[in-house]
Design an enzyme around this catalytic site. Structure first.
Site, PDB file in Angstrom:
ATOM      1  N   GLY A  61       0.915  -1.431  -0.047  1.00 27.79           N
ATOM      2  CA  GLY A  61       0.020  -0.003  -0.005  1.00 27.79           C
ATOM      3  C   GLY A  61       0.780   1.395  -0.206  1.00 27.79           C
ATOM      4  N   CYS A  62       0.265   2.165   0.461  1.00 25.22           N
ATOM      5  CA  CYS A  62       1.072   3.564   0.464  1.00 25.22           C
ATOM      6  C   CYS A  62       2.322   3.400   1.381  1.00 25.22           C
ATOM      7  CB  CYS A  62       0.191   4.809   1.046  1.00 25.22           C
ATOM      8  SG  CYS A  62       0.968   6.402   1.175  1.00 25.22           S
ATOM      9  N   PHE A  63       3.239   4.110   0.636  1.00 29.68           N
ATOM     10  CA  PHE A  63       4.353   3.568   1.266  1.00 29.68           C
ATOM     11  C   PHE A  63       4.928   4.561   2.536  1.00 29.68           C
ATOM     12  CE2 PHE A  63       6.183   5.941  -2.655  1.00 29.68           C
ATOM     13  CZ  PHE A  63       5.824   7.243  -2.481  1.00 29.68           C
TER      14      PHE A  63
END
Length: 239
Positions: A61-63
């Site tokens: 997902g979003c880093f």
């Protein structure tokens, strides 16, 4: 749906977050942003290494949140947000956000395997950093660039990852099947500087508060022996 972002990244608030805020105002209550972290056993098969440094690449997902989790683990020397799975030519945020580059938002973790093993990092990754049963999305972020993936830097990492996923599947540790891809490592490309250390630098950003700070608290609660209060930061590592 990819992250919506204005010219300044602090204004990046996904539409689903706006909907959640509307619901909060309407109901007067705040529902948990994250599904509860899963308590899972460590892998039976793990690496044994006397090296002082090893590199592993995780996508979940979003880093921002994934980087934040790994930065708080003892034995991690550095954790860099970036892109893996595609080519250097398309390794920039705007292009990757289109979802057609093959890249996933990823985190390159440099660690001391004498202090924390690859298997222990996998345990945190599956338990706290993301939900490995969500196919091509995490929370409000949708698209193949937000897929759950492990980019095996070595043959041994692939063996450990494959065995652990199979083991977790057999034990029914998760209510749904794990969809994490284990792919060969072909390259990692660091993200733009404004993405680095984002969780630490922007702890009051609505996206971080709602989606990512619960991950840090889950790490502290479920893995107290591995938790480091002061995160290792990219900008500090660069200096």
């Amino acid at each position: 749906m990819a992250h919506g972002r204005s010219a300044y990244p602090l204004a990046r608030i996904p539409l689903i977050l706006a909907a959640a805020i509307t619901a909060i105002l309407a109901t007067g209550s705040l529902a948990p942003a994250q599904e509860p972290a899963m308590v899972i056993p460590p892998p039976t098969l793990d690496e044994k290494s006397s090296a002082s440094t090893e590199v592993a690449v995780f996508a979940g997902g979003c880093f921002w949140g994934v980087q934040g989790v790994f930065q708080h683990i003892k034995g991690v020397k550095n954790a860099v947000s970036g892109y893996a799975g595609g080519t250097a030519a398309t390794a920039d945020y705007e292009t990757v956000s289109g979802g057609k580059t093959g890249h996933a938002e990823s985190v390159e973790v440099t660690f001391d395997p004498r202090e924390v093993t690859y298997g222990q990092l996998l345990q945190v990754f599956f338990s706290v950093a993301h939900n490995p049963t969500q196919l091509n999305y995490q929370g409000p972020d949708h698209g193949t660039q937000y897929r759950s993936a492990l980019f095996a830097v070595t043959d041994q990492q692939k063996k450990v990852a494959d065995a652990y996923i199979a083991e977790l599947g057999k034990t029914g540790a998760f209510p749904s099947a794990i969809v994490t891809q284990v792919s060969p490592f072909k390259g990692f490309y660091a993200a733009e500087d404004y993405h680095q250390d984002f969780l630490t630098r922007n702890p009051t950003h609505p996206y971080i508060v709602y989606n990512d700070l619960p991950k840090i608290e889950n790490l502290r609660t479920l893995f107290p022996g591995a938790f480091r209060a002061n995160p290792v930061l990219v900008f500090k590592a660069k200096s």
